[in-house]
Design an enzyme around this catalytic site. Sequence first.
Site, PDB file in Angstrom:
ATOM      1  N   ARG A 129      -0.805  -8.892  13.499  1.00 42.28           N
ATOM      2  CA  ARG A 129      -1.285  -7.823  12.603  1.00 42.28           C
ATOM      3  C   ARG A 129      -2.192  -8.408  11.530  1.00 42.28           C
ATOM      4  O   ARG A 129      -3.207  -7.820  11.166  1.00 42.28           O
ATOM      5  CB  ARG A 129      -0.097  -7.092  11.971  1.00 42.28           C
ATOM      6  CG  ARG A 129       0.546  -6.117  12.954  1.00 42.28           C
ATOM      7  CD  ARG A 129       1.987  -5.833  12.620  1.00 42.28           C
ATOM      8  NE  ARG A 129       2.161  -5.185  11.340  1.00 42.28           N
ATOM      9  CZ  ARG A 129       3.326  -5.113  10.697  1.00 42.28           C
ATOM     10  NH1 ARG A 129       4.405  -5.666  11.224  1.00 42.28           N
ATOM     11  NH2 ARG A 129       3.407  -4.502   9.539  1.00 42.28           N
ATOM     12  N   LYS A 146       0.819  -1.215   0.000  1.00 41.72           N
ATOM     13  CA  LYS A 146       0.000   0.000   0.000  1.00 41.72           C
ATOM     14  C   LYS A 146       0.853   1.265   0.000  1.00 41.72           C
ATOM     15  O   LYS A 146       0.601   2.176  -0.762  1.00 41.72           O
ATOM     16  CB  LYS A 146      -0.893   0.064   1.249  1.00 41.72           C
ATOM     17  CG  LYS A 146      -1.922  -1.026   1.352  1.00 41.72           C
ATOM     18  CD  LYS A 146      -2.865  -0.785   2.555  1.00 41.72           C
ATOM     19  CE  LYS A 146      -2.177  -0.811   3.896  1.00 41.72           C
ATOM     20  NZ  LYS A 146      -1.758  -2.132   4.355  1.00 41.72           N
ATOM     21  N   ARG A 198      11.344  -6.841   4.732  1.00 40.03           N
ATOM     22  CA  ARG A 198      11.353  -5.393   4.979  1.00 40.03           C
ATOM     23  C   ARG A 198      11.982  -5.104   6.345  1.00 40.03           C
ATOM     24  O   ARG A 198      12.702  -4.130   6.517  1.00 40.03           O
ATOM     25  CB  ARG A 198       9.908  -4.875   4.925  1.00 40.03           C
ATOM     26  CG  ARG A 198       9.763  -3.380   5.177  1.00 40.03           C
ATOM     27  CD  ARG A 198       8.357  -2.894   4.887  1.00 40.03           C
ATOM     28  NE  ARG A 198       7.409  -3.266   5.928  1.00 40.03           N
ATOM     29  CZ  ARG A 198       6.100  -3.026   5.864  1.00 40.03           C
ATOM     30  NH1 ARG A 198       5.570  -2.432   4.811  1.00 40.03           N
ATOM     31  NH2 ARG A 198       5.307  -3.391   6.853  1.00 40.03           N
ATOM     32  N   ARG A 228      11.798  -1.041  11.604  1.00 41.44           N
ATOM     33  CA  ARG A 228      10.508  -1.162  12.289  1.00 41.44           C
ATOM     34  C   ARG A 228      10.504  -2.421  13.125  1.00 41.44           C
ATOM     35  O   ARG A 228      10.567  -3.520  12.591  1.00 41.44           O
ATOM     36  CB  ARG A 228       9.373  -1.238  11.253  1.00 41.44           C
ATOM     37  CG  ARG A 228       8.993   0.092  10.677  1.00 41.44           C
ATOM     38  CD  ARG A 228       7.913  -0.051   9.636  1.00 41.44           C
ATOM     39  NE  ARG A 228       6.694  -0.701  10.132  1.00 41.44           N
ATOM     40  CZ  ARG A 228       5.577  -0.790   9.434  1.00 41.44           C
ATOM     41  NH1 ARG A 228       5.502  -0.270   8.225  1.00 41.44           N
ATOM     42  NH2 ARG A 228       4.527  -1.397   9.946  1.00 41.44           N
ATOM     43  N   ARG A 283      -9.379   1.375   8.983  1.00 43.43           N
ATOM     44  CA  ARG A 283      -9.018  -0.014   9.260  1.00 43.43           C
ATOM     45  C   ARG A 283     -10.096  -0.718  10.074  1.00 43.43           C
ATOM     46  O   ARG A 283      -9.945  -1.890  10.384  1.00 43.43           O
ATOM     47  CB  ARG A 283      -7.721  -0.046  10.050  1.00 43.43           C
ATOM     48  CG  ARG A 283      -6.498  -0.473   9.236  1.00 43.43           C
ATOM     49  CD  ARG A 283      -5.302  -0.395  10.170  1.00 43.43           C
ATOM     50  NE  ARG A 283      -4.211  -1.210   9.754  1.00 43.43           N
ATOM     51  CZ  ARG A 283      -3.091  -0.756   9.194  1.00 43.43           C
ATOM     52  NH1 ARG A 283      -2.960   0.508   8.909  1.00 43.43           N
ATOM     53  NH2 ARG A 283      -2.110  -1.595   8.918  1.00 43.43           N
TER      54      ARG A 283
HETATM   55  P1  ADP Z   1       1.291  -2.255   7.871  1.00 39.96           P
HETATM   56  O1  ADP Z   1       0.207  -1.980   6.880  1.00 39.96           O
HETATM   57  O2  ADP Z   1       2.532  -2.820   7.277  1.00 39.96           O
HETATM   58  O3  ADP Z   1       0.820  -3.023   9.075  1.00 39.96           O
HETATM   59  P2  ADP Z   1       1.202   0.502   8.813  1.00 39.96           P
HETATM   60  O4  ADP Z   1       2.370   1.380   8.744  1.00 39.96           O
HETATM   61  O5  ADP Z   1       0.023   0.835   7.972  1.00 39.96           O
HETATM   62  O6  ADP Z   1       1.802  -0.918   8.463  1.00 39.96           O
HETATM   63  O7  ADP Z   1       0.683   0.371  10.316  1.00 39.96           O
HETATM   64  C1  ADP Z   1       1.537   0.019  11.379  1.00 39.96           C
HETATM   65  C2  ADP Z   1       0.735  -0.132  12.669  1.00 39.96           C
HETATM   66  O8  ADP Z   1       0.144   1.131  13.022  1.00 39.96           O
HETATM   67  C3  ADP Z   1      -0.445  -1.102  12.595  1.00 39.96           C
HETATM   68  O9  ADP Z   1      -0.058  -2.432  12.853  1.00 39.96           O
HETATM   69  C4  ADP Z   1      -1.364  -0.542  13.700  1.00 39.96           C
HETATM   70  O10 ADP Z   1      -0.932  -0.947  14.976  1.00 39.96           O
HETATM   71  C5  ADP Z   1      -1.148   0.958  13.600  1.00 39.96           C
HETATM   72  N1  ADP Z   1      -2.158   1.592  12.728  1.00 39.96           N
HETATM   73  C6  ADP Z   1      -1.940   2.166  11.510  1.00 39.96           C
HETATM   74  N2  ADP Z   1      -3.083   2.647  10.990  1.00 39.96           N
HETATM   75  C7  ADP Z   1      -4.066   2.353  11.885  1.00 39.96           C
HETATM   76  C8  ADP Z   1      -5.478   2.550  11.920  1.00 39.96           C
HETATM   77  N3  ADP Z   1      -6.134   3.146  10.917  1.00 39.96           N
HETATM   78  N4  ADP Z   1      -6.158   2.128  13.019  1.00 39.96           N
HETATM   79  C9  ADP Z   1      -5.536   1.532  14.030  1.00 39.96           C
HETATM   80  N5  ADP Z   1      -4.209   1.292  14.062  1.00 39.96           N
HETATM   81  C10 ADP Z   1      -3.474   1.691  13.006  1.00 39.96           C
END
Ligand code: ADP
Length: 192
Positions: free
Chosen positions: A146, A14, A128, A134, A89
Site C-alpha cells: 500500500r 486521514k 490499528r 481490517r 489517489r
Molecule cells: P488506508 O488509507 O489506510 O490505506 P483506506 O481505507 O483509505 O485506507 O483504503 C483502503 C484500500 O481501499 C486501499 O488500500 C485501496 O486498495 C482501496 N482504495 C481506497 N480508496 C481508493 C482510491 N481512491 N482508488 C483506488 N483504491 C482505493
Amino acid sequence: MLNLILFGPPGSGKGTQAIKIAEAYGLIHISTGDLFRYEMSHNTPLGLKAKEYISEGKLVPDEITIGMLANKLDQHLDAKGFILDGFPRTIPQAEALDTLFESHGWHINMLLALDVSEDEIVTRILKRGETSGRSDDTDESVIRNRIHEYEAKTAPLYAFYDDRNKAYTFNGIGSIEEIFQGLCALIDEHLS
Ligand code: ADP
C-alpha cells in the site's frame, strides 16, 4: 461551499481528522476506503471486485472508484461542502474529480496533506490491525505494498494541486487534537 481533500499515506490519520473536520464545518465526509469496506461486507458485485485488489494492497482500478464516488456525490447535491478522504489517489482520479465538480459548478478549495514517515505509518497500521478487523492492516507485506502504491501513484498528486496553489502540508505527528486544531487554523485562514 467548502470542498477539501485530506491527503497522506495510509495510516497517516486521514480518516480520524476527516470525521472531526466534517463535523466542525458541516461537510459531507466521503471515504472511498469506507465505501469499499461497506460493499465488501455486503458481498456486492462491486465489493467482490474491490476485494481482489484491496487484499493485495493494490489500488482499485480508477473506473470502478470514480464511478462509486460519482454516485456518492449525486446523493448529496445540496451539501454545504465535502471532505474527501482517500480520493483522489491517482492523477486520472484527480482529473475525473475536476470534471465531476465542474459539472456541478463546484471546485476544490484545498488539499490538506498529513506528513508522516514510513516507519511511523507501518507501526500505526499494525497497531490499528490489532483491533480494526481490517485484514489489509495485519499483513506487513500488504502494508508495504500500500505504501509502495502510495509513493508511485498517489504522492505525485501533491504537485498536481500545488501547481494550482491548493496544496498545504501539515505535520501528522502529534496528538489528534493538536493536529485537528492546526488543520482548522489552515482552513480558517483560507476562509478569511
Ligand atoms: P488506508 O488509507 O489506510 O490505506 P483506506 O481505507 O483509505 O485506507 O483504503 C483502503 C484500500 O481501499 C486501499 O488500500 C485501496 O486498495 C482501496 N482504495 C481506497 N480508496 C481508493 C482510491 N481512491 N482508488 C483506488 N483504491 C482505493
